[in-house]
Design a protein around this motif. Sequence first.
Motif, mmCIF file in Angstrom:
data_model
loop_
_atom_site.group_PDB
_atom_site.id
_atom_site.type_symbol
_atom_site.label_atom_id
_atom_site.label_comp_id
_atom_site.label_asym_id
_atom_site.label_seq_id
_atom_site.Cartn_x
_atom_site.Cartn_y
_atom_site.Cartn_z
ATOM 1 N N SER A 111 0.830 -1.213 0.000
ATOM 2 C CA SER A 111 0.000 0.000 0.000
ATOM 3 C C SER A 111 0.862 1.260 0.000
ATOM 4 N N VAL A 112 1.948 1.262 0.793
ATOM 5 C CA VAL A 112 2.734 2.504 0.879
ATOM 6 C C VAL A 112 3.487 2.777 -0.434
ATOM 7 N N THR A 113 3.989 1.712 -1.071
ATOM 8 C CA THR A 113 4.751 1.927 -2.300
ATOM 9 C C THR A 113 3.834 2.328 -3.451
ATOM 10 N N SER A 114 2.713 1.611 -3.583
ATOM 11 C CA SER A 114 1.812 1.957 -4.685
ATOM 12 C C SER A 114 1.197 3.338 -4.462
ATOM 13 N N SER A 115 0.939 3.680 -3.192
ATOM 14 C CA SER A 115 0.400 5.015 -2.898
ATOM 15 C C SER A 115 1.403 6.083 -3.318
ATOM 16 N N MET A 116 2.683 5.840 -2.990
ATOM 17 C CA MET A 116 3.701 6.847 -3.314
ATOM 18 C C MET A 116 3.836 7.020 -4.831
ATOM 19 N N ILE A 117 3.918 5.901 -5.549
ATOM 20 C CA ILE A 117 4.105 6.010 -7.007
ATOM 21 C C ILE A 117 2.870 6.665 -7.645
ATOM 22 N N TRP A 248 4.503 -3.358 -12.389
ATOM 23 C CA TRP A 248 4.594 -1.944 -12.754
ATOM 24 C C TRP A 248 3.524 -1.531 -13.772
ATOM 25 N N ILE A 249 3.085 -2.477 -14.611
ATOM 26 C CA ILE A 249 2.040 -2.116 -15.593
ATOM 27 C C ILE A 249 0.739 -1.779 -14.860
ATOM 28 N N THR A 250 0.409 -2.589 -13.851
ATOM 29 C CA THR A 250 -0.794 -2.327 -13.049
ATOM 30 C C THR A 250 -0.685 -0.950 -12.392
ATOM 31 N N ALA A 255 -2.552 4.472 -12.133
ATOM 32 C CA ALA A 255 -2.196 5.873 -11.888
ATOM 33 C C ALA A 255 -2.850 6.754 -12.951
ATOM 34 N N ILE A 256 -2.814 6.293 -14.191
ATOM 35 C CA ILE A 256 -3.449 7.064 -15.277
ATOM 36 C C ILE A 256 -4.957 7.133 -15.047
ATOM 37 N N GLU A 302 -4.883 1.582 -4.322
ATOM 38 C CA GLU A 302 -4.006 2.526 -3.627
ATOM 39 C C GLU A 302 -3.270 3.443 -4.610
ATOM 40 N N THR A 303 -2.869 2.871 -5.767
ATOM 41 C CA THR A 303 -2.214 3.708 -6.775
ATOM 42 C C THR A 303 -3.204 4.741 -7.300
#
Lengths: 500, 166
Positions: A111-117, A248-250, A255-256, A302-303
């Motif tokens: 959650s923290v990494t995907s939130s940050m990216i 990373w694709i997800t 994010a988009i 989260e992203t």
Amino acid sequence: MLETLLSALSMVLSMKGLFHLVLGGVIGLTIGVLPGLGPVFGVALFLPFTFWMPAEYGLLFLGSLYVCCVYGGSITAVLLGIPGTPGSITTVFDGYELSKRGKAGVALGLSVTSSMIGGIIGVVALALFAPLLAEFALKFAPADYCALAFFGLSMVAVAARGDTLRGLMLGVLGVLISTIGVDLFTGGYRFTFGIEYLEGGIPFIPVAIGLFALSQAFVLAEEGGQISKPGKVTGGVREGIVQVFRHWITVLKNAILGCILGVIPGVGINITNFMAYLFEKRSSRHPDSFGRGNPLGVIAPETANNACVSAELIPAFALGIPGGATAAIFLAAINIYGLRPGYAFFADAGPIAYTLIIGLFFAQFLFFIIGIFGANYFAKVTLVPAAILVPAILALSFIGGIADRSLFLDVIVVLIFGVFGYICHKNNYPIACLILGLILGPLVEDNFTRSLQMSHGSFSIFIESPISISLWIITIGALIWGLLPDRKGFGSPEEQKEHD
Amino acid sequence: MKIERQSPKRFIDTDTIFSAIITAFFLVLFCATFSMQEVSTYLLPRVLAATGIIIGVAVLLVKFVRSHRSMQDSDTKGDDRPSEDRGLSVFYTVLLTVIYFVLAKYLGFMLTTFIAIIVFSFLLRLRNKVVIVSVAVILPVVLHSLFVTLLKVNLPEGILSSVLPF
């Protein structure tokens, strides 16, 4: 331009700037983890405290508070199954499942990494595409919004794949509950049955707390022991970080998605995190693994919701149209500071605007550092005995219910939906569908009525624009897909092996 | 959780009753739309309630057909843990929650939370008295000061209102 950027950067990295950034971040994180208190509450509550600050530091403080608050919601969602903010509801489905397996550290890492990216991509979108994205959002007419809302509702079929009928039943129930109260267009009463409390409608926060927090307390009390069934926490936060980069694709596509949904006024993080989760489930080769601890079920929402956070500010700053309630408070803030939204905000107030944007960028790293270093300690919550957790959840549910309006009847709503959520949980009813209906209900109704008013009662307005037509086609496709028999069965053996 | 093949599935169970209650709720709402005057007030709710009734009936029919054919496997909620590991019956948890919420309003949040922690610790067989007393004192105080003092949330103070320093 470069000079403005450097000036803003030096302002953020000054002692004073860092102090406001960290202070806002810590307060935001604290509010985010507390059920019932979301970013709207946090930003609104602390807005008056910024009046004595210079505009750039005030916006820096509020921006950091906002970003960290949205991330904070995912911590309790993962550890306790209680979404700290409505934007973290879908994180519960897989994040909490991972915690129950003793993998809370992994889930927090995810959650923290995907939130940050997601957040960083959102900030970049805010900096680069603000005017362009805002123009795109303006192309949406009420009929398009209506189609978008129905498309969101059709996601019920995805959320309840394999049990579409029961999912649709709860989805319709959610929309119906959202119609309770006074009709804003005519002033007529709906389903109030003479009860004064119902005239204001059923508040969303107490419903969400009941369905997710209180029902979890009932389950936890019934099962005894602790959240982590193996009685230990295995797998660290590092494993979660690695998994995010592996998918990373997800991350990129969500994010988009978060950026696109964020710029559409009225959508916001609540809807975005549902859309991201359901899109990910829909596109997965193993949709049945969602809700059973699939890492993608944490990464996708989260992203998207953290990308949405910054994107939501785009129409507010570029056009003066708030994308959501929090963006509206930001708009109020910049007005109070004597700034004007629109082109002038970026041109005249250059350093201030870029201080906020750079501040939002650094706030992502702030919560990432706190999240990474705190994850292994946070994860220990899953080892706390139910005897302590159950009354703690009851206390937080009580506070979450009463916090917003100080009405005891809101606590009764928490209780009613707590029991309802428990029954749904025991009989495998997809609660997500009820929440989806509840969130999308107002969007459906407002735009349905507005469109009919614009067309003087003609339903053809709903299929006039290319946006509407495209959305209706996808909606019908999603419903048909949901009602078709599931040929994939109950997940592949590999997948079961991977996730069990 | 163990998975076992069940003998013919019963039609009347908690799932069916729950679906029936939701369907009946749709019916009540559908009837209630006839008391509304304006078209735009009742149009969408009536359509939704009617849709809900149709879906509810379909859910019940599917359940009936499946139980009749007795072809479906199901997850049993069987629990193979020893009985001493099990928690509290949900009936008592809900009852205690109702009592907690009501008492919190009249006795005050802090005192009731203190009592709730003691009671749940006893019922869920936590025996470490130091932990129980520490948590029972610290948690309500921390929550109260955080929400009331810092975040300005109005929590009921009840009979302690005159003695609370914050």
